[in-house]
Design an enzyme around this catalytic site. Structure first.
Site, PDB file in Angstrom:
ATOM      1  N   ASP A  74       8.669   4.760   9.433  1.00 31.39           N
ATOM      2  CA  ASP A  74       8.897   5.477  10.692  1.00 31.39           C
ATOM      3  C   ASP A  74       8.730   4.520  11.876  1.00 31.39           C
ATOM      4  O   ASP A  74       7.872   3.655  11.857  1.00 31.39           O
ATOM      5  CB  ASP A  74       7.886   6.639  10.792  1.00 31.39           C
ATOM      6  CG  ASP A  74       8.243   7.605  11.908  1.00 31.39           C
ATOM      7  OD1 ASP A  74       9.405   7.590  12.362  1.00 31.39           O
ATOM      8  OD2 ASP A  74       7.361   8.371  12.317  1.00 31.39           O
ATOM      9  N   HIS A 100       0.461   8.967  13.056  1.00 30.29           N
ATOM     10  CA  HIS A 100       0.475   9.839  11.871  1.00 30.29           C
ATOM     11  C   HIS A 100      -0.952  10.174  11.468  1.00 30.29           C
ATOM     12  O   HIS A 100      -1.844   9.369  11.576  1.00 30.29           O
ATOM     13  CB  HIS A 100       1.150   9.135  10.695  1.00 30.29           C
ATOM     14  CG  HIS A 100       2.580   8.816  10.942  1.00 30.29           C
ATOM     15  ND1 HIS A 100       3.251   7.851  10.259  1.00 30.29           N
ATOM     16  CD2 HIS A 100       3.474   9.345  11.808  1.00 30.29           C
ATOM     17  CE1 HIS A 100       4.503   7.791  10.685  1.00 30.29           C
ATOM     18  NE2 HIS A 100       4.666   8.686  11.642  1.00 30.29           N
ATOM     19  N   SER A 111       0.452   4.181  12.254  1.00 31.38           N
ATOM     20  CA  SER A 111       0.029   5.018  11.134  1.00 31.38           C
ATOM     21  C   SER A 111      -1.229   4.371  10.562  1.00 31.38           C
ATOM     22  O   SER A 111      -2.072   3.903  11.328  1.00 31.38           O
ATOM     23  CB  SER A 111       1.181   5.093  10.134  1.00 31.38           C
ATOM     24  OG  SER A 111       0.869   5.923   9.070  1.00 31.38           O
TER      25      SER A 111
END
Lengths: 186, 279
Positions: A130, A37, A10
């Site tokens: 995540d 992401h 991310s």
């Protein structure tokens, strides 16, 4: 069964991934799955941006596409990307997990079930949790797990939450991760 | 998260098939597995218990089926696709007296209302009949109500601007107020469609898996986006067959950006960017 690599990241991971893609040779024959992401509404241009400096083409798979060696696959914006037991890609628009769609956990867990010990999972810099559970699944199914060292990660929430959950096989700095992956054989 | 075996999935599918009209045996295994796992987690039980409970309790069975079939949808998802509809496909409908559009698997209806807004901007609203169907009657209730959470939809307002306020072909900009189509109440976290939009569509439950066309006259355009990804190839073929039969000659079909028609029906459609046309 052939090897595969799944990479999640991310905030702060984009640079590492781009660096990796410049180092991966054209002859590389392991498929790489990228789950990164990004902003929900940024739909286009991401795979192109990654392709720019990559020796291999970065593609966003269609639902039920075959997984081919030597390709870099990017989870499409706003879809979950999964590996089915049929060994093909599956896409889903189920609700976001950890505010994320694509979800790294979903990709990692599904790929772990299909590839088992033939999968290498890599979790990079990022600002949420995540990927940690997915990494644990890869570990449980006998796959290799590599986490970017929290000290070197631009944002360390993601690597840290993984380390809180279990002990991965390797904790490496980005340059070491890149060298390791480039050295893998299909 | 609870992990389940393939054997347990099969048992569950069999039980649902026996107790109801729903057959999930051709559902894409991957997302189906996780949905059952989520069910087990939410209900805090194992597959055995789940099956025994749904055999005894039809309301519970109903709820389970709904949980499995619920899908997400958004306003103006994939602006590129909407641009193609606006500047290529829909202008070709200008000479038609009546236009029939079917949103198959419309879920909570955000995309259906996006279509109505576009039709209105193009002066095609009055002559169009729009039908929204879904397997799940709960999501249809939300669709009929046309009321959504503002915060969740906020990022899609940008898509609205992209589709409605500028022409990507020449950079031309248009003025358009949201108020014409929906009211935003930030304090109550609401985005509510205006009444004239709510009055337009008909909604009805319909099971794509049944393969039955029960929606009256054929359609000029069918929109079915990100529904077929949950079906395996067999079932997809069955649905494409249904769509083929439900379209007028030369009618159009729009599926998800990352979906494609594979298998026997693929040569019965031609494709231009995001839009398929019945040959």
């Amino acid at each position: 069964m052939r090897n595969a690599i799944a990479i999640g990241g991310s905030a702060g991971s984009f640079k590492v991934v781009v660096e990796l893609l410049t180092k991966i040779p054209k002859s590389y024959n392991i498929p790489i799955f990228l789950c990164l992401h990004r902003l929900k509404h940024v739909r286009n241009g991401f795979s192109e941006a990654l392709s720019l400096r990559s020796n291999l083409k970065v593609v966003e798979p269609q639902d039920k596409d075959e997984i081919l060696p030597g390709k870099i696959y990017l989870a499409p914006a706003n879809y979950h990307l999964l590996v089915g037991l049929d060994g093909k890609f599956h896409l889903s628009v189920e609700e976001a997990v950890n505010h994320s769609r694509p979800s790294i956990d979903y990709l990692f867990s599904s790929a772990a079930l299909h590839y088992g010990k033939y999968l290498t999972g890599v979790l990079l810099s990022g600002a949420n949790r995540d990927g940690a559970i997915g990494m644990q699944h890869i570990n449980m199914e006998g796959g290799q797990t590599i986490v970017q060292s929290p000290e070197e990660s631009q944002v360390n929430t993601m690597p840290k939450s993984c380390l809180e959950l279990f002990k991965p096989d390797l904790i490496l700095e980005s340059e070491q991760i890149i060298n390791y992956l480039v050295g893998l054989k299909g | 998260m609870m992990e389940i075996t393939n054997d347990e999935i099969n048992k569950f599918v069999e039980a649902v098939k026996e107790q109801s009209s729903y057959d999930f045996s051709d559902y894409s295994e991957k997302s189906f597995r996780r949905r059952i796992e989520k069910l087990l987690n939410d209900n805090n039980c194992d597959v055995e218990k789940l099956i025994s409970k749904l055999s005894k309790d039809s309301a519970f069975l109903n709820k389970i089926v709904k949980d499995i079939t619920v899908n997400t949808t958004e306003m103006f998802r994939d602006p590129k696709m909407w641009h193609q509809l606006r500047y290529q496909l829909l202008p070709s409908f200008q000479n038609k007296e009546k236009i029939r559009i079917w949103h198959a698997g419309c879920s909570t209806g955000e995309e259906l209302y996006s279509m109505l807004i576009l039709l209105n901007e193009m002066g095609l609203f009055e002559r169009t009949e729009v039908v929204g169907t879904d397997l799940n009657e709960d999501v249809l209730k939300v669709a009929k109500n046309g009321q959504y959470r503002y915060k969740f939809n906020m990022v899609y307002i940008e898509n609205f601007d992209q589709v409605m306020k500028e022409n990507p072909n020449n950079g031309e900009k248009y003025d358009l107020d949201y108020e014409k189509y929906f009211i935003i109440d930030k304090n109550r976290d609401l985005l509510k469609m205006n009444q004239f939009l709510l009055d337009k569509p008909t909604f009805q439950t319909h099971d794509l898996v049944s393969g039955k066309h029960e929606l009256g006259e054929p359609f000029d355009l069918i929109i079915c986006r990100n529904v077929l990804i949950y079906f395996n190839n067999n079932l997809q073929n069955k649905v494409f067959e249904l769509f083929f039969k439900s379209l007028v000659p030369g009618g159009h079909l729009v599926i998800g950006v990352h979906e494609s028609i594979l298998g026997p029906l693929s040569n019965k459609f031609s494709k231009m960017a995001q839009v398929y046309q019945k040959k």
